[in-house]
Write an enzyme that holds these catalytic residues in place. Structure first.
Site, PDB file in Angstrom:
ATOM      1  CD  GLU A 110      -5.346  -5.927  -1.737  1.00  0.00           C
ATOM      2  OE1 GLU A 110      -6.093  -6.450  -0.894  1.00  0.00           O
ATOM      3  OE2 GLU A 110      -4.913  -4.762  -1.614  1.00  0.00           O
ATOM      4  CB  CYS A 139      -5.325  -1.213  -2.084  1.00  0.00           C
ATOM      5  SG  CYS A 139      -6.686  -0.315  -1.330  1.00  0.00           S
ATOM      6  CD  GLU A 175      -1.789   4.857   4.709  1.00  0.00           C
ATOM      7  OE1 GLU A 175      -2.414   3.904   5.173  1.00  0.00           O
ATOM      8  OE2 GLU A 175      -1.287   5.745   5.429  1.00  0.00           O
ATOM      9  CG  ASN A 201      -0.434  -0.152   2.533  1.00  0.00           C
ATOM     10  OD1 ASN A 201       0.495  -0.911   2.767  1.00  0.00           O
ATOM     11  ND2 ASN A 201      -1.012   0.559   3.489  1.00  0.00           N
TER      12      ASN A 201
END
Length: 149
Positions: A58, A56, A47, A45
């Protein structure tokens, strides 16, 4: 799913989570995609101070597979996550992909013509859950609905 080395995939996701940029949530997530040739593509991830721009794990891994022209080769995904203390993720409760990531993974699944195995684990421990993407995202909208496949 029985021929997939889920613990190795989860271990790769744990290694990826070490690179998570999660200064706002302090929740690190790692993802590892198993490709048709047995290789693994990872993501973590990322941010952003403008929360809506965060990515994210994935999604990062899937975008990476796409950048390598391998989106259709995804067979399975391992996902781990946990709260960070001193830059290390902790916790044994399995995490599952959010709705957005389920949709992103569905893109790869439908383009590859397969139902992905999804292995969900915590940042620590041996336990993991096994799911089919189609069970996590039933009646999914995807490339086939647009005549692409």
């Amino acid at each position: 799913m029985s021929d997939i080395d889920a613990p190795a995939l989860i271990a790769a996701a744990r290694e990826a989570a070490r690179n998570a940029h999660a200064p706002y949530s302090n929740f690190a997530v790692g993802a590892a995609l198993l490709m048709t040739d047995g290789s693994i593509v990872t993501g973590c991830n990322f941010e952003n101070a403008s929360y809506g721009l965060s990515l994210c794990a994935e999604t990062v891994a899937t975008a990476r597979a796409n950048a390598e022209a391998r989106l259709r080769e995804v067979v399975a995904v391992g996902i781990i996550g946990g709260m960070m203390t001193d830059g290390v993720a902790h916790g044994s409760d399995p995490i599952r992909p959010c709705g957005r990531c389920r949709q992103v993974l569905n893109e790869a699944a439908q383009l590859g013509g397969r139902d992905l195995a999804v292995f969900c684990a915590g940042a620590e421990g041996e336990a993991y859950e096994t799911h089919r993407l189609s069970d996590l995202l039933p009646h999914a909208f995807g490339p086939g609905d647009l005549g692409i496949g």
